[in-house]
Design a protein around this motif. Structure first.
Motif, PDB file in Angstrom:
ATOM      1  N   TYR A   1       0.845  -1.206   0.000  1.00  0.00           N
ATOM      2  CA  TYR A   1       0.000   0.000   0.000  1.00  0.00           C
ATOM      3  C   TYR A   1       0.872   1.245   0.000  1.00  0.00           C
ATOM      4  CZ  TYR A   1       0.793   0.562   5.086  1.00  0.00           C
ATOM      5  OH  TYR A   1       1.338   0.738   6.330  1.00  0.00           O
TER       6      TYR A   1
ATOM      7  N   SER B   1      -3.947   3.604  10.480  1.00  0.00           N
ATOM      8  CA  SER B   1      -5.068   2.764  10.061  1.00  0.00           C
ATOM      9  C   SER B   1      -6.381   3.541  10.148  1.00  0.00           C
ATOM     10  CB  SER B   1      -5.146   1.515  10.936  1.00  0.00           C
ATOM     11  OG  SER B   1      -5.295   1.884  12.289  1.00  0.00           O
TER      12      SER B   1
ATOM     13  N   GLU C   1       3.385   2.472   3.009  1.00  0.00           N
ATOM     14  CA  GLU C   1       3.983   1.382   3.779  1.00  0.00           C
ATOM     15  C   GLU C   1       5.431   1.731   4.133  1.00  0.00           C
ATOM     16  OE1 GLU C   1       4.402  -3.459   3.803  1.00  0.00           O
ATOM     17  OE2 GLU C   1       3.312  -2.493   2.187  1.00  0.00           O
TER      18      GLU C   1
ATOM     19  N   VAL D   1      -1.381   7.590   6.706  1.00  0.00           N
ATOM     20  CA  VAL D   1      -0.918   6.203   6.784  1.00  0.00           C
ATOM     21  C   VAL D   1      -1.342   5.465   8.039  1.00  0.00           C
ATOM     22  CG1 VAL D   1       1.071   6.689   5.331  1.00  0.00           C
ATOM     23  CG2 VAL D   1       1.337   6.780   7.801  1.00  0.00           C
TER      24      VAL D   1
ATOM     25  N   THR E   1      -4.649   1.535   2.483  1.00  0.00           N
ATOM     26  CA  THR E   1      -4.150   1.685   3.848  1.00  0.00           C
ATOM     27  C   THR E   1      -4.865   0.678   4.742  1.00  0.00           C
ATOM     28  OG1 THR E   1      -3.933   4.042   3.418  1.00  0.00           O
ATOM     29  CG2 THR E   1      -3.778   3.333   5.713  1.00  0.00           C
TER      30      THR E   1
END
Lengths: 170, 799
Positions: free
Chosen positions: B116, B301, B119, B299, B370
């Protein structure tokens, strides 16, 4: 860029320290002066967690290069209580359950203090406007609005009490 | 004691109004330090010789990493070293392995592939934040792009690129692709139904947006141990996962936290601590790794985007006789907490109703987005939106006049989704079968009609006005694993009681409310209880603060520990007073007195001194909450969650501008059945703060990129991530109902998460009531309202 000596009056006390030009007022307060009540929530001027008073006016201290305010007076949350006694705003926040995680509290109280200094009897709309730059993710704002209005009422009650005690001369 | 007998707390539950501290709105124990600026968040500490971490992240959705070049990064002045996956002892992990949910599918730092955008690939350690940032930007990565899949249903298509090493794009559970619920015969139910309705609902990913970003400072202790000062929501969750990643003894680590500037589920992922620990160990210096606001937005969650297909069979009298649901949870690139969220979704999908025939499939699907994870109400929030909106317009009577008709002609408060009485048909009574959980009942719903206050004012009546209604329920705690929490308590020689925990107060008031539980059980003043948390060296194990578990789980453990301590306290007092311990009582004043002879009393400080200096006894106690483990039967979803359910109803009043599509929420009326309100003011804080978040979710929040085709430029800060400000917040009236839970501390249930859920469908139903537009995609943008109004005009409903 050469470092500079900066002088500030912080919560009434003279402070002198060395800062590099990019240093913000927020980072100077937190790192040079170890006054950590003002928080770094975004470093973009968008959350209000770092609000302090600069010569009496509320500013987001993360956007103020500290070398540009040499000689200014700065007020932070640390200087609000006197000899362990909370001021009206602080007490109203405690009594009104206007804090949850506490991260936005410093900025909220300083924004509110600036409001009450210029408008001791603010309307609800004035309160909403005064804290419109302060993000809170926990409370839904209403307890904070109520606390600020409560603090205003406490302040006015004290003023009236003082006026009564002195026969109307304040 | 390793399990809770439901009757164990019966005496507390049934004490009624004879409480000293429980049920009173004592001031929050942390409020004074908050308003003076003395509360210490992790970033407020400043260890000497601190180093800083910045991360070089993938700018590709899906790619093979051919080469990583850190030469330029290392040349940046002030850089200490660069870390890659080779520096991480056990690079692959997944946070839920601690409760047996595997496989380890996520690398701490990417190895040969990124899944993603954002990352982490290289962590740079430097003398300053600026140097770390500059060096991270100077890392060069050579990629070969791979096909990416950015949609949950496309990810399940036969020709979809497979992104997971497991060979599938979905989480596999007991050999199945989905978490299931099966009850009765759904096809027979549809056949018998008078009408069948089918709807689909969608939601965007949502960011937790805490005011304090995720972060930690790791300080080597000089003895091989690492102290982690973290804003994690779960101290031991973080310690255990970090130790496994470091391949070190658990005793090598100490997590100190407990002060969190907003969590909402986003600080349970154990994302920053492992990298910071590796850096601190390799440099032997204190190291800080904190997300910037942009990191947090881009980034960290999210709340999973969900897609829900609902098919309901309904009788003309309003009874739902069959429900079939297919739900897709977009887990993003890695599992994190999504498998558990999917299980929770499946268990919840029947809703708070008795429906005889239920068929639910919930899929946890991987995409190159993400990673999503836990967020307040996760697995349930979006489901509640779909269920309660479906339950409204499904009744099929479109009673709206032409678009643009003067709102004054409308009848305020009309409920197009059916009256509350209609819904009572579905309220299970104890013992009625429901999909997945036989313990639900609709107390709040039954009472709602008696307590809601009609709001007639506050509108200019120049806009379309509507009222909507929604009812939700929510389980307390985690229903997988034993969900343990422990507490220790001991008296000081001054007569105070120290409660040692590792539990984290997120700002919901855990420290205050468990102190109330301890004081009540001990029979001592609230002020005599000191809460010592959250330090893994001194506090016993606790799963963490999430899943609406804190008050319930930790409160139970504290009560148990306080009972043990009280027994010893009375034993010592009996010796001092020369009476039988059974003849002693407490009155909350700090005195222990002889029943029937109140003049014969001794203060707890004298008892503590006698125990310590004279009798050689320790006034202390241990307590733990551990629920029976119950796994869902794969084929049917049947399980015994051994949990209580809280209930809530919200009525929303909205105004819709039919020229701009703007929705304004005028008022929310909330009713919450909370078991027992241990501290009513703090319970109300949760209700009203959560309702604000529900409004925010409903109307504003999304992390979707502004340019979907290129997936560029999502929100990076609070000026772009829209949330209601102080002036956008609706008026609220809230009512707390008490129906003590059989296994709750003094009957309390967990309500932290559900408070954000009910407003969302209530607002959608109110918009439908106002203008006939059904909103099925979150957030409810002005554009979606205008499109709905246009569709009504084209259908001849609005001209």
């Amino acid at each position: 860029m050469a470092s500079q000596i900066v002088n500030l009056t912080v919560n009434g006390a003279d402070k002198e320290f060395i800062a590099r030009p990019p240093t913000t007022l927020l980072m100077a307060l937190r790192e040079a002066l170890h006054l950590t009540a003002a928080k770094r929530g975004c470093a973009q001027g968008a959350c209000g967690s770092c609000t302090v008073l600069l010569d009496g006016e509320p500013v987001v201290s993360c956007l103020v290069p500290v070398v540009t305010v040499d000689g200014a007076a700065v007020d932070t949350l640390e200087g609000r209580a006197s000899e362990g006694e909370l001021n009206d705003l602080q007490q109203a926040f405690v009594d009104g359950f206007a804090t949850q995680c506490g991260f936005c509290t410093a900025g909220m109280i300083m924004s509110a203090e600036a409001l009450l200094a210029r408008s001791p009897d603010p309307s609800r709309e004035e309160v909403l406007e005064a804290i419109s730059g302060n993000v809170c993710r926990c409370t839904g704002y209403e307890p904070i609005v109520r606390a600020i209005l409560d603090a205003s009422a406490r302040g006015r009650a004290r003023t009236e009490e003082a006026a009564t005690a002195t026969g109307g001369e304040i | 004691m390793t399990s809770i007998d439901p009757d164990y707390f019966e005496s507390e539950r049934d004490s009624g109004s004879g409480f000293n501290v429980i049920g009173t709105s004592v001031r929050r124990s942390d409020a004074r330090s908050h308003v003076t600026g003395q509360t210490e968040f992790f970033e407020d500490i400043s260890p000497a010789n601190l180093a800083y971490i910045a991360i070089h992240r993938s700018d590709r959705h899906h790619a093979t990493i051919n080469r990583v070049d850190v030469a330029e990064a290392l040349a940046v002045p002030g850089v200490i070293r660069a870390l890659t996956y080779r520096d991480i002892p056990e690079n692959w992990y997944t946070v839920l392995r601690l409760i047996g949910v595997e496989p380890n599918d996520e690398p701490v730092l990417a190895e040969d592939r990124v899944l993603y955008r954002g990352e982490p690939i290289v962590a740079v350690v430097a003398e300053s934040e600026d140097a770390a940032r500059d060096a991270a930007a100077a890392v060069v990565v050579d990629y070969t792009d791979l096909p990416a899949v950015l949609d949950v249903e496309e990810a399940l298509a036969p020709d979809a690129p497979i992104i997971k090493q497991s060979g599938t794009n979905h989480f596999v559970y007991e050999g199945h692709h989905a978490r299931r619920v099966r009850l009765g015969d759904v096809e027979a139910g549809f056949a018998a139904a008078d009408r069948v309705f089918e709807w689909d609902y969608r939601s965007a990913p949502i960011e937790h947006a805490p005011t304090e970003t995720t972060g930690c400072i790791v300080i080597p202790q000089g003895n091989g141990r690492l102290q982690i000062r973290s804003n994690t929501q779960a101290a031991f969750f973080t310690l255990d996962n970090t130790a496994l990643i470091l391949d070190r003894q658990f005793t090598d680590l100490q997590v100190v936290g407990g002060t969190v500037g907003g969590g909402f589920g986003g600080k349970v992922d154990v994302i920053v601590e492992p990298i910071a620990c590796v850096a601190a160990a390799l440099t032997d210096r204190p190291v800080k790794y904190a997300y910037s606001r942009e990191d947090e937005m881009q980034v960290s969650s999210t709340r999973a985007a969900e897609r829900i297909y609902i098919k309901d069979g309904v009788m003309d009298d309003g009874r739902i006789v069959a429900r079939q649901i297919t739900l897709y949870v977009d887990a993003g690139a890695y599992s994190r907490h999504s498998p558990y969220g999917t299980t929770k979704a499946a268990a919840h999908m029947p809703g708070p109703y008795t429906i005889p025939n239920v068929h639910v499939d919930c899929h946890c699907v991987y995409t190159n987005r993400t990673p999503s994870s836990a967020m307040r109400g996760f697995g349930v929030t979006i489901g509640d939106f779909a269920l309660e909106v479906a339950d409204g317009p499904r009744r099929g009577r479109d009673r709206h006049g032409p678009v643009g008709a003067p709102a004054a002609q409308r009848v305020p408060g009309r409920r197009s989704e059916g009256t509350p009485e209609d819904r009572f048909r579905h309220c299970p009574d104890r013992g009625d079968p429901t999909g997945g959980d036989a313990r639900r009942s609709g107390a709040a719903r039954r009472v709602r009609v008696d307590v809601v206050v009609d709001s007639e004012g506050g509108t200019t009546m120049t806009l379309l006005r509507g009222r909507g209604y929604a009812a939700v329920n929510y389980p307390t705690g985690m229903n997988l694993g034993g969900d343990p929490s422990q507490a220790l308590i001991h008296s000081t020689t001054t007569g105070g009681f120290v409660v040692s925990l590792s539990s984290v107060d997120l700002g919901q008031g855990l420290k205050t409310v468990v102190a109330q539980c301890a004081a009540e059980t001990l029979g001592m003043p609230f002020e005599s209880v000191i809460i010592d948390t959250a330090d893994t060296d001194t506090g016993p194990h606790c799963m963490g603060t999430f899943a609406s578990r804190g008050t319930h789980r930790v409160g139970n453990a504290v009560i148990m520990a306080a009972r043990e301590a009280r027994d010893v306290m009375l034993e010592v007092a009996a010796e001092e007073l020369e009476v039988d311990a059974h003849d002693l009582e407490t009155d909350g004043s700090g005195d222990i007195l002889v029943t029937g002879a109140p003049e014969k009393r001794i203060h707890v400080s004298d008892v503590a001194m006698a125990a310590h200096f004279k009798q050689g006894k320790t006034i202390s106690g241990r307590g733990m909450f551990l629920k029976q483990k119950s796994e869902p039967v794969p084929e049917t979803g049947e399980m015994d969650p051994d949990s209580c359910q809280a209930h809530a109803c919200t009525v929303a009043d909205v105004e819709v501008d039919d020229e701009t599509g703007v929705i304004e929420v005028i008022a929310l009326h909330n009713t919450y059945e909370v078991g027992r309100a241990l501290n009513p003011a703090m319970a109300m804080q949760q209700v009203e703060g959560g309702a604000w978040m529900g409004v925010s979710h409903a109307l504003f929040e999304t992390t979707e990129p502004y340019y979907p085709a290129s997936r560029e430029h999502g929100p990076v800060d609070f000026s772009q991530y829209l949330m209601p400000g102080p002036a956008d917040t609706p008026a609220q009236t809230s009512v707390l109902l008490e129906r003590p839970a059989s296994n709750g501390p003094y009957g309390a249930k967990g309500i932290g998460e559900m408070t954000a859920n009910a407003p969302i469908p209530a607002i959608a139903n109110a918009v439908y009531d106002a203008c006939g537009v059904r909103l099925t995609t979150m957030p409810f943008t002005p554009e979606s309202v205008l499109r709905g109004l246009d569709a009504r005009r084209e259908a001849g409903l609005g001209e």
